[in-house]
Design a protein around this motif. Structure first.
Motif, PDB file in Angstrom:
ATOM      1  N   ARG A 174       0.022  -1.608  -0.295  1.00  0.00           N
ATOM      2  CA  ARG A 174       0.127   0.387   0.689  1.00  0.00           C
ATOM      3  C   ARG A 174       0.700   1.268  -0.145  1.00  0.00           C
ATOM      4  N   ALA A 175       2.094   1.045   1.120  1.00  0.00           N
ATOM      5  CA  ALA A 175       2.612   2.368   0.787  1.00  0.00           C
ATOM      6  C   ALA A 175       3.734   2.364  -0.282  1.00  0.00           C
ATOM      7  N   ALA A 177       1.441   1.409  -3.774  1.00  0.00           N
ATOM      8  CA  ALA A 177       0.997   2.485  -4.351  1.00  0.00           C
ATOM      9  C   ALA A 177       1.056   3.478  -4.176  1.00  0.00           C
ATOM     10  N   ALA A 178       1.034   4.112  -2.905  1.00  0.00           N
ATOM     11  CA  ALA A 178       0.648   5.700  -2.669  1.00  0.00           C
ATOM     12  C   ALA A 178       1.770   6.380  -2.996  1.00  0.00           C
ATOM     13  N   GLU A 179       2.645   6.140  -3.152  1.00  0.00           N
ATOM     14  CA  GLU A 179       4.087   6.370  -4.152  1.00  0.00           C
ATOM     15  C   GLU A 179       4.008   6.201  -5.783  1.00  0.00           C
ATOM     16  N   CYS A 180       2.550   5.647  -6.295  1.00  0.00           N
ATOM     17  CA  CYS A 180       2.514   5.663  -7.355  1.00  0.00           C
ATOM     18  C   CYS A 180       3.667   4.891  -7.721  1.00  0.00           C
ATOM     19  N   ARG A 391      -3.062  -1.335  -8.009  1.00  0.00           N
ATOM     20  CA  ARG A 391      -2.864  -0.881  -6.703  1.00  0.00           C
ATOM     21  C   ARG A 391      -3.123  -1.753  -6.344  1.00  0.00           C
TER      22      ARG A 391
END
Ligand SMILES: NC(=O)c1ccc[n+]([C@@H]2O[C@H](COP(=O)([O-])OP(=O)(O)OC[C@H]3O[C@@H](n4cnc5c(N)ncnc54)[C@H](O)[C@@H]3O)[C@@H](O)[C@H]2O)c1
Length: 433
Positions: A174-175, A177-180, A391
């Motif tokens: 998730r970390a 994905a949050a940073e693309c 994601r």
């Protein structure tokens, strides 16, 4: 090819086609894999279906999972569906060498896993899996995904999707994905209800106690047993320790979880208090440095430390090493540190997952559901390839329900069904007092 990994250089050129400890262990491995299979009715049923429908025909799967009997049965299921699975370990201490041998000799799967492998060999094994050009990745802790994204980006083009087995891996992904930074879709198998409600709670609960008891053979009844973290794993560990007659303390950082632990009947206090009176402290947080120097300095003589969280960072082992004047190894999986003031602190399984390193990991009965989720999620990823965002996705609800239904049926449990009138009532707001 030489790559730079975690300040180490890995030479990948001389990797053999498989790398396991001892092929002569295969016969024993087959017996144990079959024993676990008897406890995995949902996966057995899936394997039968997959062998007819072949939903993964020709698909290359790269798996970084604990190499246990249950994982072997997941591999059997995926190969029944037509996949080619290349497997490495997701932890240097959790490999069952007989299982690795059986997979290679009896089932013909390429395996790269040796129990006790050092970090260098661990990453060489992950890279061997990446060399198999996986189209789907299966991870437990996200080391495979992380290595692909950090050091082997040229191989990302082959990958259509992946699954992640554990809480810590889902947090890392998730970390990303949050940073693309995540380059393909991943299904969070851990978040399926039929995974974490049973695997994390009952599987980790039972097998952690099993690891602590096998390593120490010390009676828990009457001892003070502290559990750090009251998440899914911590709840299971605390309840099982209580069942053994221990006085159980819970430490938490989340007020809701702390409240739940208190109302479940456990003593709740900061670790700085618990450390001074505990005979056992087990961490299950997914966090780092949960037990640190200040705790080590006040621990009572003989305190036993173990970790069931994913990485070996929950206990500050360098601090323990620096405080110790002597270290010895009284039993398998136990290191005893003597401090300058004469106190002894015992660390189990080098601070790695104690349930896998000192016991056999989760019983097959719960892994049946976790791995049925894995197998169905892999098939879902393959049919949906190209349609999912890059994601972290939940396990589709119908997969979770299907796994629960099959498990209930296998346990011989029938349940009630809603009447039409009840279905309407539960969906409406008109009827009241
Ligand atoms: N041993 C195994 O076989 C196994 C199986 C499943 C999960 N895991 C791993 O176990 C860990 C926990 O998983 P989970 O599903 O219970 O997670 P969770 O998120 O449900 O629970 C973790 C709990 O730890 C608490 N916590 C965080 N930092 C803390 C600290 N410093 N002190 C006290 N409490 C703290 C959090 O508030 C939370 O309640 C993860 O690393 C997961 O990957 C291990």
């Amino acid at each position: 090819m030489v790559i730079q990994n975690k300040s180490r250089q890995l030479n990948l050129d001389d990797m053999p086609a498989t790398d396991i400890k001892d092929i002569s262990l295969a016969k024993q491995g087959v017996k144990r894999i079959d024993w676990a299979w008897q406890e995995m009715p949902v996966l057995r049923q899936l394997a039968e279906r997959f062998s007819k429908q072949r939903p993964l025909n020709g698909v290359r799967i790269g798996a970084c999972l604990h190499v246990t009997t249950e994982t072997a049965n997941l591999v059997r299921t995926l190969t029944a569906g037509g996949a080619r699975v290349t497997l490495c370990a997701s932890n240097p201490l959790s490999t069952q060498d007989d299982v690795a041998a059986a997979l290679v000799q009896a089932y013909g799967d390429p395996v790269f896993a040796v129990s006790g492998e050092d970090d260098q060999r661990y990453y060489r094994h992950i890279n061997a899996v990446i060399d198999s050009r996986p189209q789907i990745t299966l991870d437990d802790g996200a080391d495979l995904v992380s290595e692909l994204h950090k050091n082997r980006r040229e191989m990302l083009a082959h990958v259509e999707g992946g699954t992640e087995e554990t809480t810590t891996g889902v947090i890392r992904l998730r970390a990303m994905a949050a940073e693309c930074a995540l380059e393909y879709p991943i299904i969070a198998v851990n978040d399926a209800m039929t995974k974490h409600l049973f695997d994390n709670r009952y599987g980790t609960g039972q097998s952690t106690l099993d690891g602590v008891i096998r390593a120490t053979n010390i009676l828990l009844a009457g001892k003070t047993f502290t559990v750090a973290g009251y998440g899914w794993c911590g709840r299971g560990i605390a309840h099982r320790a209580q069942g053994h007659g221990a006085i159980v303390i819970v430490t938490e950082v989340d007020p809701l979880r702390a409240l739940e632990a208190a109302m479940d009947g456990f003593r709740v206090m900061p670790l700085t208090e618990a450390a001074a009176c505990s005979d056992f402290i087990v961490t299950a947080t997914g966090d780092k440095l949960v037990i640190h120097r200040a705790h080590l300095e006040i621990m009572k003589d003989g305190c036993i430390l173990a970790n069931s969280g994913h990485f070996n960072v929950e206990i500050d082992i360098p601090a323990l090493e620096s405080l110790a004047v002597e270290k010895h190894h009284p039993r398998p999986s136990v290191d005893e540190y003597r401090l300058a003031d004469g106190r002894r602190i015992r660390l189990l399984a080098e601070g790695r997952l104690v349930n896998l390193a000192a016991a056999e990991g989760h019983p097959a009965t719960v892994m049946d559901m976790s791995f049925a989720n894995q197998a169905l999620s892999v098939a879902h990823l393959w049919t949906q390839r190209g349609n999912l965002d890059k994601r972290v996705h939940p396990v589709p609800q119908d997969i979770d329900s299907e796994v629960a239904q099959h498990k209930l049926a296998a346990m011989g449990i029938a349940i009630d069904t809603l009447t039409e009138e009840q279905t309407l009532y539960l969906a409406s707001w008109r009827e009241g007092t």
